[in-house]
Write a protein that holds these residues in place. Structure first.
Motif, PDB file in Angstrom:
ATOM      1  N   SER A 114     -26.056  -7.386 -25.227  1.00  0.00           N
ATOM      2  CA  SER A 114     -26.251  -7.504 -26.678  1.00  0.00           C
ATOM      3  C   SER A 114     -25.081  -6.847 -27.398  1.00  0.00           C
ATOM      4  CB  SER A 114     -27.531  -6.783 -27.125  1.00  0.00           C
ATOM      5  OG  SER A 114     -28.679  -7.324 -26.544  1.00  0.00           O
ATOM      6  N   CYS A 115     -24.510  -5.817 -26.782  1.00  0.00           N
ATOM      7  CA  CYS A 115     -23.399  -5.063 -27.385  1.00  0.00           C
ATOM      8  C   CYS A 115     -22.105  -5.259 -26.602  1.00  0.00           C
ATOM      9  CB  CYS A 115     -23.731  -3.576 -27.426  1.00  0.00           C
ATOM     10  SG  CYS A 115     -25.220  -3.170 -28.355  1.00  0.00           S
ATOM     11  N   HIS A 116     -22.194  -5.194 -25.280  1.00  0.00           N
ATOM     12  CA  HIS A 116     -21.025  -5.434 -24.428  1.00  0.00           C
ATOM     13  C   HIS A 116     -20.933  -6.950 -24.249  1.00  0.00           C
ATOM     14  CE1 HIS A 116     -20.751  -1.127 -23.628  1.00  0.00           C
ATOM     15  NE2 HIS A 116     -22.037  -1.127 -23.340  1.00  0.00           N
TER      16      HIS A 116
ATOM     17  N   GLY B   4     -11.752   2.413 -26.334  1.00  0.00           N
ATOM     18  CA  GLY B   4     -12.816   3.068 -27.076  1.00  0.00           C
ATOM     19  C   GLY B   4     -13.095   2.338 -28.373  1.00  0.00           C
ATOM     20  N   VAL B   5     -13.882   2.958 -29.205  1.00  0.00           N
ATOM     21  CA  VAL B   5     -14.202   2.376 -30.497  1.00  0.00           C
ATOM     22  C   VAL B   5     -13.284   3.011 -31.531  1.00  0.00           C
ATOM     23  CG1 VAL B   5     -15.983   2.180 -32.260  1.00  0.00           C
ATOM     24  CG2 VAL B   5     -16.591   1.922 -29.847  1.00  0.00           C
ATOM     25  N   PRO B   6     -12.528   2.203 -32.290  1.00  0.00           N
ATOM     26  CA  PRO B   6     -11.554   2.779 -33.215  1.00  0.00           C
ATOM     27  C   PRO B   6     -12.201   3.626 -34.312  1.00  0.00           C
ATOM     28  CG  PRO B   6     -11.731   0.386 -33.495  1.00  0.00           C
ATOM     29  CD  PRO B   6     -12.581   0.752 -32.324  1.00  0.00           C
TER      30      PRO B   6
ATOM     31  N   LEU C 233     -33.244  -5.170 -26.424  1.00  0.00           N
ATOM     32  CA  LEU C 233     -31.820  -5.422 -26.209  1.00  0.00           C
ATOM     33  C   LEU C 233     -31.523  -5.555 -24.718  1.00  0.00           C
ATOM     34  CD1 LEU C 233     -31.922  -4.186 -29.118  1.00  0.00           C
ATOM     35  CD2 LEU C 233     -29.643  -3.286 -28.662  1.00  0.00           C
ATOM     36  N   ARG C 234     -30.375  -6.121 -24.435  1.00  0.00           N
ATOM     37  CA  ARG C 234     -29.832  -6.145 -23.071  1.00  0.00           C
ATOM     38  C   ARG C 234     -28.431  -5.544 -23.151  1.00  0.00           C
ATOM     39  NH1 ARG C 234     -27.915 -12.312 -22.091  1.00  0.00           N
ATOM     40  NH2 ARG C 234     -27.093 -12.761 -24.156  1.00  0.00           N
ATOM     41  N   CYS C 235     -27.860  -5.207 -22.007  1.00  0.00           N
ATOM     42  CA  CYS C 235     -26.524  -4.597 -22.032  1.00  0.00           C
ATOM     43  C   CYS C 235     -25.549  -5.478 -22.813  1.00  0.00           C
ATOM     44  CB  CYS C 235     -25.989  -4.383 -20.623  1.00  0.00           C
ATOM     45  SG  CYS C 235     -27.068  -3.426 -19.526  1.00  0.00           S
TER      46      CYS C 235
ATOM     47  N   ARG D 274     -20.115  11.126 -14.287  1.00  0.00           N
ATOM     48  CA  ARG D 274     -19.822  10.018 -13.374  1.00  0.00           C
ATOM     49  C   ARG D 274     -20.225   8.722 -14.073  1.00  0.00           C
ATOM     50  NH1 ARG D 274     -22.536  12.357  -8.014  1.00  0.00           N
ATOM     51  NH2 ARG D 274     -23.550  13.705  -9.527  1.00  0.00           N
ATOM     52  N   ILE D 275     -19.785   7.599 -13.557  1.00  0.00           N
ATOM     53  CA  ILE D 275     -20.088   6.340 -14.249  1.00  0.00           C
ATOM     54  C   ILE D 275     -21.601   6.108 -14.305  1.00  0.00           C
ATOM     55  CG2 ILE D 275     -19.851   4.784 -12.247  1.00  0.00           C
ATOM     56  CD1 ILE D 275     -18.353   2.902 -14.374  1.00  0.00           C
ATOM     57  N   GLU D 276     -22.328   6.597 -13.289  1.00  0.00           N
ATOM     58  CA  GLU D 276     -23.790   6.456 -13.312  1.00  0.00           C
ATOM     59  C   GLU D 276     -24.390   7.227 -14.495  1.00  0.00           C
ATOM     60  OE1 GLU D 276     -22.005   7.242 -10.616  1.00  0.00           O
ATOM     61  OE2 GLU D 276     -22.649   6.042  -8.900  1.00  0.00           O
TER      62      GLU D 276
HETATM   63  C1  HEC Z   1     -26.790  -0.976 -28.668  1.00  0.00           C
HETATM   64  C2  HEC Z   1     -25.521  -1.326 -28.044  1.00  0.00           C
HETATM   65  C3  HEC Z   1     -25.347  -1.069 -26.545  1.00  0.00           C
HETATM   66  C4  HEC Z   1     -26.125  -1.506 -25.496  1.00  0.00           C
HETATM   67  C5  HEC Z   1     -27.373  -2.343 -25.566  1.00  0.00           C
HETATM   68  C6  HEC Z   1     -25.515  -0.991 -24.291  1.00  0.00           C
HETATM   69  N1  HEC Z   1     -24.404  -0.277 -24.605  1.00  0.00           N
HETATM   70 FE1  HEC Z   1     -23.115   0.606 -23.283  1.00  0.00          FE
HETATM   71  N2  HEC Z   1     -22.017   1.352 -24.834  1.00  0.00           N
HETATM   72  C7  HEC Z   1     -22.275   1.149 -26.168  1.00  0.00           C
HETATM   73  C8  HEC Z   1     -21.344   1.922 -26.964  1.00  0.00           C
HETATM   74  C9  HEC Z   1     -21.292   1.978 -28.482  1.00  0.00           C
HETATM   75  C10 HEC Z   1     -20.521   2.602 -26.055  1.00  0.00           C
HETATM   76  C11 HEC Z   1     -19.391   3.604 -26.362  1.00  0.00           C
HETATM   77  C12 HEC Z   1     -18.061   2.959 -26.505  1.00  0.00           C
HETATM   78  C13 HEC Z   1     -16.983   4.012 -26.723  1.00  0.00           C
HETATM   79  O1  HEC Z   1     -17.225   5.201 -26.557  1.00  0.00           O
HETATM   80  O2  HEC Z   1     -15.858   3.628 -27.042  1.00  0.00           O
HETATM   81  C14 HEC Z   1     -20.971   2.213 -24.711  1.00  0.00           C
HETATM   82  C15 HEC Z   1     -20.355   2.639 -23.536  1.00  0.00           C
HETATM   83  C16 HEC Z   1     -20.722   2.227 -22.272  1.00  0.00           C
HETATM   84  C17 HEC Z   1     -20.020   2.578 -21.051  1.00  0.00           C
HETATM   85  C18 HEC Z   1     -18.760   3.431 -20.974  1.00  0.00           C
HETATM   86  C19 HEC Z   1     -17.545   2.557 -21.167  1.00  0.00           C
HETATM   87  C20 HEC Z   1     -16.241   3.286 -20.981  1.00  0.00           C
HETATM   88  O3  HEC Z   1     -15.232   2.614 -20.813  1.00  0.00           O
HETATM   89  O4  HEC Z   1     -16.224   4.517 -21.022  1.00  0.00           O
HETATM   90  C21 HEC Z   1     -20.671   1.973 -20.008  1.00  0.00           C
HETATM   91  C22 HEC Z   1     -20.302   2.032 -18.541  1.00  0.00           C
HETATM   92  C23 HEC Z   1     -21.786   1.252 -20.589  1.00  0.00           C
HETATM   93  N3  HEC Z   1     -21.781   1.409 -21.953  1.00  0.00           N
HETATM   94  C24 HEC Z   1     -22.690   0.498 -19.857  1.00  0.00           C
HETATM   95  C25 HEC Z   1     -23.832  -0.099 -20.399  1.00  0.00           C
HETATM   96  C26 HEC Z   1     -24.846  -0.728 -19.605  1.00  0.00           C
HETATM   97  C27 HEC Z   1     -24.805  -0.873 -18.087  1.00  0.00           C
HETATM   98  C28 HEC Z   1     -25.802  -1.164 -20.469  1.00  0.00           C
HETATM   99  C29 HEC Z   1     -27.138  -1.778 -20.118  1.00  0.00           C
HETATM  100  C30 HEC Z   1     -27.937  -1.017 -19.157  1.00  0.00           C
HETATM  101  C31 HEC Z   1     -25.349  -0.838 -21.827  1.00  0.00           C
HETATM  102  N4  HEC Z   1     -24.161  -0.175 -21.730  1.00  0.00           N
HETATM  103  C32 HEC Z   1     -26.018  -1.174 -22.998  1.00  0.00           C
HETATM  104  C33 HEC Z   1     -23.247   0.327 -26.694  1.00  0.00           C
HETATM  105  C34 HEC Z   1     -24.257  -0.293 -25.967  1.00  0.00           C
END
Ligand code: HEC
Ligand code: HEC
Length: 275
Positions: A75-77, A155-157, A71-73, A108-110
Motif C-alpha cells: 500500500s505504501c511500498h 529515505g524520505v526527503p 493495509l498491505r506492505c 537488524r532488517i528483521e
Molecule cells: C503505511 C505505510 C507503510 C506500510 C503499510 C509499510 N511500510 Fe515499511 N516503511 C514505511 C515508511 C514511511 C518507511 C520509512 C522510510 C524512510 O525512513 O525513509 C518504511 C520503511 C521500511 C523499511 C526500511 C527501508 C530502508 O531502506 O531502511 C523496510 C524494510 C520496510 N519498511 C518494510 C515493510 C514491510 C515488510 C511491510 C509490510 C509488512 C511494510 N514495510 C509496510 C511505510 C510503510
C-alpha cells in the motif's frame, strides 16, 4: 493473483468515474518488472522469494494474526517495493544492520520489518525465525541484489514540518475522496487513510513530511505528480490530523531527544527544534 486483479479493476473504475476517459498514467508503477521465471532462481530459494513477494502484496491474507489494519506492505511500498519515490525497498537489505534514531538502537532488517508490522500495519511482530519473516527477508535480499552493502538509500526527503489542514480538507475532497472515501476509511481494496483500520500514530506515514513526500510523488494514484507541493503538504496535514489507532509506548521513541519536528506526539526525550 486475484487480489491484485481486483485492485487493478477498482483503480481503473475510480479513474473512469469522475473523468470519463481512461488516463495514460493509470497504474501505480511503470518501472517494476515482477520477478519472472528468468530472474528468480529455481529451487527452494526461488520459492522463498515468491512467498516473500506474496506476503508483501497480500499481507493480511498471508499473516492474519499479525496485521491489524486493512493495509498491505505494498500500500505504501508501491510497485512491489521497487518503485522510485514510493518508499522503495530496493537496496534495503544492504542498509542493515544500522543505527535507528527512533529506537536509539542498532537494528537488524528483521527489527525494521517488525517496526512496519507494528506501526504501519498496526499489527504484531514476527519472530526472527518465523518462516514468513525469513521469506520477507529473502525477497528484500533478492530486490537488493547489486546494491553495495552500506548503501545509505534515499529515505524520505525533508520539507516543511507543518501544513494547513483546513486547506488540506478541500484538497482531500477534490482529489482523494473518490478512491479513499469521503471519511478516509478506504473503499476496498483502496486502503484507508485514517480510522480504526489504518496505520497507527507511531507509523512513519503519520508524520507530515513523510506523508507529504509520498503523496506528492504518488497520489492521486492515477495522476501521480499532479499535485503542487503546497497541496500535497496541506492534504498530508489534513490526513495526519485525523483520528487513527494509538501506538502503546510511543512516548519512548527517540529517547535521545532527537525526535524530528513533525513527530505527531510528545516523547519523553523531547524534540529537535524546527529547522
Ligand atoms: C503505511 C505505510 C507503510 C506500510 C503499510 C509499510 N511500510 Fe515499511 N516503511 C514505511 C515508511 C514511511 C518507511 C520509512 C522510510 C524512510 O525512513 O525513509 C518504511 C520503511 C521500511 C523499511 C526500511 C527501508 C530502508 O531502506 O531502511 C523496510 C524494510 C520496510 N519498511 C518494510 C515493510 C514491510 C515488510 C511491510 C509490510 C509488512 C511494510 N514495510 C509496510 C511505510 C510503510
Ligand atoms: C485512483 C484512486 C486513488 C486516488 C484518487 C488516491 N489514491 Fe491514495 N491510494 C490508492 C491505492 C489503490 C493505494 C494503495 C496502493 C496499492 O495497494 O497498490 C493508495 C495508497 C495511499 C496511501 C498509503 C496507504 C494508506 O492507506 O495510507 C496514502 C497515504 C494515500 N494513498 C493518500 C492519498 C491522498 C492524500 C490522495 C489525494 C491527494 C489519494 N491518495 C488519492 C488509490 C488512490
Amino acid at each position: 493473483m486475484r487480489y491484485l486483479l481486483v485492485l487493478t479493476v477498482a483503480v481503473a473504475a475510480c479513474d473512469r468515474a469522475p473523468h470519463g476517459s481512461a488516463s495514460a498514467a493509470v497504474t501505480a508503477d511503470t518501472s517494476f518488472r515482477a520477478p519472472d521465471g528468468s530472474a528468480v532462481p529455481g529451487g527452494e530459494l526461488g520459492r522463498s522469494i515468491r512467498r516473500g513477494h506474496a506476503i508483501l502484496a497480500a499481507t493480511r491474507d498471508s499473516l492474519p494474526s499479525h496485521v491489524g489494519s486493512t493495509l498491505r506492505c505494498t500500500s505504501c511500498h508501491l510497485g512491489d517495493g521497487r518503485q522510485k519515490d514510493a518508499i522503495p525497498l530496493t537496496g534495503a537489505y544492504a542498509r542493515y544492520p544500522r543505527y535507528g534514531a527512533r529506537a536509539a538502537a542498532i537494528q537488524r532488517i528483521e527489527d525494521r520489518i517488525n517496526d512496519c508490522l507494528l506501526r504501519s500495519l498496526n499489527g504484531s511482530a514476527l519472530a526472527f525465525d518465523d518462516p514468513a519473516m525469513r521469506d520477507i527477508v529473502v525477497y528484500l535480499a533478492f530486490i537488493s541484489r547489486g546494491v553495495p552493502v552500506g548503501d545509505t538509500g534515499r529515505g524520505v526527503p525533508g520539507g516543511p514540518a507543518a501544513g494547513d489542514a483546513v486547506a488540506g480538507a478541500q484538497v482531500f475532497r477534490s482529489h482523494c475522496a473518490r478512491c479513499h472515501g469521503a471519511e478516509g476509511a478506504g473503499i476496498a481494496p483502496v486502503p484507508p487513510l485514517w480510522g480504526s483500520r489504518s496505520f497507527n500514530i507511531g507509523a512513519g506515514m503519520a508524520r507530515v513530511r513523510t506523508a507529504a513526500a509520498f503523496i506528492r510523488h504518488n497520489m492521486p494514484l492515477d495522476r501521480a505528480g499532479s499535485l503542487t507541493d503546497l497541496d500535497a503538504l496541506n492534504v498530508a496535514a489534513y490526513v495526519t490530523s485525523r483520528p487513527r489507532p494509538d501506538f502503546a509506548g510511543k512516548e519512548r521513541d527517540w529517547p535521545r531527544g532527537d525526535a524530528p519536528p513533525d513527530a505527531p506526539y510528545t516523547t519523553l526525550g523531547g524534540r529537535r527544534s524546527p529547522q
